[in-house]
Design a protein around this motif. Structure first.
Motif: not given
Length: 105
Positions: A68-77
């Motif tokens: 789908r050429e989608e990017e999902t933020l899984l976290g910022m650390f």
């Protein structure tokens, strides 16, 4: 070209970014469900220079659905050099591609 993940764990033999920012893309051969990411850096005591100014600090982890050429933020650390040299960060978990993620941890 450079190999990011390698079994050699000797201080100074690492993969480094040029400058203050960088990006890494790791393509896995199969779809996986990640729950956490672990980041490790040497300590001052074993550093050849006696410092660890090259240690990472703020970083973000994204999951990519290539179909789908989608990017999902899984976290910022934030990696804290004053804590353990090996730190594990819980990721947001998505049950299916395109679904809303739920926080973990």
């Amino acid at each position: 070209s450079c190999v990011l993940l390698q079994p050699n764990i000797f201080p100074g033999n690492c993969w480094a970014f040029k400058g203050h920012q960088g990006q890494v893309v790791i393509k896995l051969p199969v779809q996986v469900r990640l729950t956490a990411i672990t980041l490790q850096h040497i300590t001052k005591e074993v550093s050849p220079s006696g410092t660890i100014i090259s240690a990472p600090k703020d970083f973000a982890v994204f999951g990519v659905d290539v179909d789908r050429e989608e990017e999902t933020l899984l976290g910022m650390f934030t990696y804290n050099v004053e804590k353990s040299p090996t730190q594990t960060f819980p990721l947001k978990v998505c049950s299916t591609p395109g679904a809303r993620c739920q926080g973990r941890g």
